[in-house]
Write a protein that holds these residues in place. Structure first.
Motif, mmCIF file in Angstrom:
data_model
loop_
_atom_site.group_PDB
_atom_site.id
_atom_site.type_symbol
_atom_site.label_atom_id
_atom_site.label_comp_id
_atom_site.label_asym_id
_atom_site.label_seq_id
_atom_site.Cartn_x
_atom_site.Cartn_y
_atom_site.Cartn_z
ATOM 1 N N CYS A 20 24.892 32.985 72.533
ATOM 2 C CA CYS A 20 23.401 32.432 72.306
ATOM 3 C C CYS A 20 22.488 31.321 72.332
ATOM 4 O O CYS A 20 22.892 30.258 72.457
ATOM 5 C CB CYS A 20 23.075 32.776 70.416
ATOM 6 S SG CYS A 20 21.120 32.681 69.859
ATOM 7 N N ALA A 21 21.385 31.856 72.581
ATOM 8 C CA ALA A 21 20.148 30.985 73.281
ATOM 9 C C ALA A 21 20.204 29.990 71.574
ATOM 10 O O ALA A 21 18.361 29.283 72.268
ATOM 11 C CB ALA A 21 19.403 31.330 73.961
ATOM 12 N N ALA A 22 20.777 29.997 70.672
ATOM 13 C CA ALA A 22 20.050 28.978 69.660
ATOM 14 C C ALA A 22 19.147 29.559 69.479
ATOM 15 O O ALA A 22 18.216 28.252 69.308
ATOM 16 C CB ALA A 22 19.778 27.435 70.113
ATOM 17 N N CYS A 23 18.389 30.868 68.736
ATOM 18 C CA CYS A 23 17.454 31.321 68.977
ATOM 19 C C CYS A 23 16.700 30.696 67.271
ATOM 20 O O CYS A 23 15.456 30.845 67.502
ATOM 21 C CB CYS A 23 17.643 32.315 68.710
ATOM 22 S SG CYS A 23 18.572 33.347 69.982
ATOM 23 N N CYS A 24 17.576 30.374 66.600
ATOM 24 C CA CYS A 24 17.442 30.204 65.376
ATOM 25 C C CYS A 24 16.838 29.244 65.340
ATOM 26 O O CYS A 24 15.881 28.887 64.287
ATOM 27 C CB CYS A 24 18.684 30.344 63.769
ATOM 28 S SG CYS A 24 20.203 29.531 64.722
ATOM 29 N N CYS A 25 16.748 27.830 66.021
ATOM 30 C CA CYS A 25 16.386 26.757 66.568
ATOM 31 C C CYS A 25 14.803 26.550 66.806
ATOM 32 O O CYS A 25 14.341 25.650 67.131
ATOM 33 C CB CYS A 25 17.214 25.714 66.404
ATOM 34 S SG CYS A 25 18.982 25.551 66.311
ATOM 35 N N GLN A 26 14.429 27.931 67.321
ATOM 36 C CA GLN A 26 13.311 27.596 66.787
ATOM 37 C C GLN A 26 11.779 28.226 65.773
ATOM 38 O O GLN A 26 10.443 28.405 65.617
ATOM 39 C CB GLN A 26 12.416 28.983 68.151
ATOM 40 C CG GLN A 26 12.563 28.661 69.102
ATOM 41 C CD GLN A 26 12.470 29.953 70.166
ATOM 42 O OE1 GLN A 26 12.657 31.039 70.379
ATOM 43 N NE2 GLN A 26 11.650 29.501 71.570
ATOM 44 N N LEU A 27 12.998 28.464 64.895
ATOM 45 C CA LEU A 27 12.494 28.901 63.556
ATOM 46 C C LEU A 27 11.857 27.420 62.477
ATOM 47 O O LEU A 27 12.290 26.185 63.077
ATOM 48 C CB LEU A 27 13.635 29.434 62.426
ATOM 49 C CG LEU A 27 14.105 30.988 62.814
ATOM 50 C CD1 LEU A 27 15.281 31.294 62.202
ATOM 51 C CD2 LEU A 27 12.536 31.617 63.198
ATOM 52 N N GLU A 28 10.874 27.521 61.814
ATOM 53 C CA GLU A 28 10.518 26.362 60.590
ATOM 54 C C GLU A 28 11.487 26.413 60.075
ATOM 55 O O GLU A 28 12.258 27.244 59.632
ATOM 56 C CB GLU A 28 9.514 26.775 60.287
ATOM 57 C CG GLU A 28 9.306 25.666 59.299
ATOM 58 C CD GLU A 28 7.729 25.794 59.170
ATOM 59 O OE1 GLU A 28 6.352 25.469 59.081
ATOM 60 O OE2 GLU A 28 7.000 26.530 58.251
ATOM 61 N N VAL A 29 11.655 24.766 60.008
ATOM 62 C CA VAL A 29 13.149 24.610 58.732
ATOM 63 C C VAL A 29 12.763 23.035 58.251
ATOM 64 O O VAL A 29 11.465 22.150 58.345
ATOM 65 C CB VAL A 29 13.535 23.877 59.644
ATOM 66 C CG1 VAL A 29 14.969 23.025 59.439
ATOM 67 C CG2 VAL A 29 14.455 25.182 61.208
ATOM 68 N N LEU A 30 12.309 23.952 56.811
ATOM 69 C CA LEU A 30 11.540 23.301 55.515
ATOM 70 C C LEU A 30 13.016 21.873 55.577
ATOM 71 O O LEU A 30 14.064 22.744 55.350
ATOM 72 C CB LEU A 30 11.037 24.262 54.504
ATOM 73 C CG LEU A 30 10.128 24.623 55.330
ATOM 74 C CD1 LEU A 30 10.316 25.455 53.152
ATOM 75 C CD2 LEU A 30 8.960 23.704 54.599
ATOM 76 N N LEU A 31 12.520 20.644 55.320
ATOM 77 C CA LEU A 31 13.549 20.186 54.418
ATOM 78 C C LEU A 31 13.135 20.213 53.114
ATOM 79 O O LEU A 31 11.775 19.727 52.334
ATOM 80 C CB LEU A 31 12.828 18.845 54.880
ATOM 81 C CG LEU A 31 13.643 18.911 56.333
ATOM 82 C CD1 LEU A 31 13.163 17.757 57.666
ATOM 83 C CD2 LEU A 31 14.990 19.288 57.224
ATOM 84 N N PHE A 32 14.342 19.957 52.012
ATOM 85 C CA PHE A 32 14.486 19.951 50.714
ATOM 86 C C PHE A 32 15.645 18.187 50.614
ATOM 87 O O PHE A 32 16.158 18.424 49.911
ATOM 88 C CB PHE A 32 15.371 21.152 50.097
ATOM 89 C CG PHE A 32 14.123 22.670 50.585
ATOM 90 C CD1 PHE A 32 12.832 22.436 50.222
ATOM 91 C CD2 PHE A 32 15.118 23.579 51.382
ATOM 92 C CE1 PHE A 32 12.693 23.929 50.117
ATOM 93 C CE2 PHE A 32 14.286 24.943 52.291
ATOM 94 C CZ PHE A 32 13.183 24.665 51.114
ATOM 95 N N GLY A 33 14.856 17.848 50.611
ATOM 96 C CA GLY A 33 15.312 16.207 50.185
ATOM 97 C C GLY A 33 16.078 16.232 50.989
ATOM 98 O O GLY A 33 17.162 15.470 50.929
ATOM 99 N N ASP A 34 16.313 17.547 51.928
ATOM 100 C CA ASP A 34 17.716 16.226 53.220
ATOM 101 C C ASP A 34 17.146 15.408 53.613
ATOM 102 O O ASP A 34 16.875 14.325 54.377
ATOM 103 C CB ASP A 34 17.196 16.967 54.688
ATOM 104 C CG ASP A 34 17.541 19.190 53.727
ATOM 105 O OD1 ASP A 34 18.442 19.284 54.134
ATOM 106 O OD2 ASP A 34 16.376 19.107 53.979
ATOM 107 N N SER A 35 19.026 14.643 53.335
ATOM 108 C CA SER A 35 19.094 13.226 54.069
ATOM 109 C C SER A 35 19.802 13.132 55.399
ATOM 110 O O SER A 35 20.261 14.056 55.762
ATOM 111 C CB SER A 35 19.718 12.409 53.371
ATOM 112 O OG SER A 35 20.920 12.767 52.348
#
Ligand code: SF4
Ligand code: SF4
Length: 103
Positions: free
Chosen positions: A21-36
């Motif tokens: 896969c061409a890492a398609c999902c890495c074009q989506l917006e990624v919200l961070l929820f306190g991700d450390s």
């Protein structure tokens, strides 16, 4: 990444694997929820004040290595990325969306 799921679970997909896969999902917006652990230089603030993964002008996440198409912060990747399910509806939709990239 690098998982495969049985062909029989998918009606029209030959094989669903991150490695094909061409890492398609890495074009989506990624919200961070306190991700450390996500390096601050990879974090942007959206219009509502929320933290998101920074993306380049072409839409790809800045943490994606464009040569290998692999996540460069895999060990500390955001929760959303960890929970994005290989072979799920969202994954298949993303793959179809830029199908030409991996034909
Ligand atoms: S869209 Fe699906 S197959 Fe492609 S990198 Fe993301 S999880 Fe893997
Ligand atoms: S943090 Fe990694 S897995 Fe998540 S969108 Fe960016 S490159 Fe993809």
């Amino acid at each position: 990444m690098s998982q495969t799921i049985p062909h029989t679970q998918l009606s029209s997909e030959p094989e669903v694997s991150c490695s094909s896969c061409a890492a398609c999902c890495c074009q989506l917006e990624v919200l961070l929820f306190g991700d450390s652990g996500v390096p601050p230089r990879y974090i942007d603030t959206d219009q509502w004040g929320g933290e998101v993964m920074r993306r380049l002008d072409d839409g790809w996440c800045v943490a994606l290595d464009r040569d290998s198409m692999r996540c460069t912060i895999y060990e500390v990747r955001p929760l959303i990325c960890r929970e994005f399910e290989l072979g799920a509806v969202e994954c298949l939709e993303q793959r179809r969306g830029i199908a030409g990239a991996y034909r």
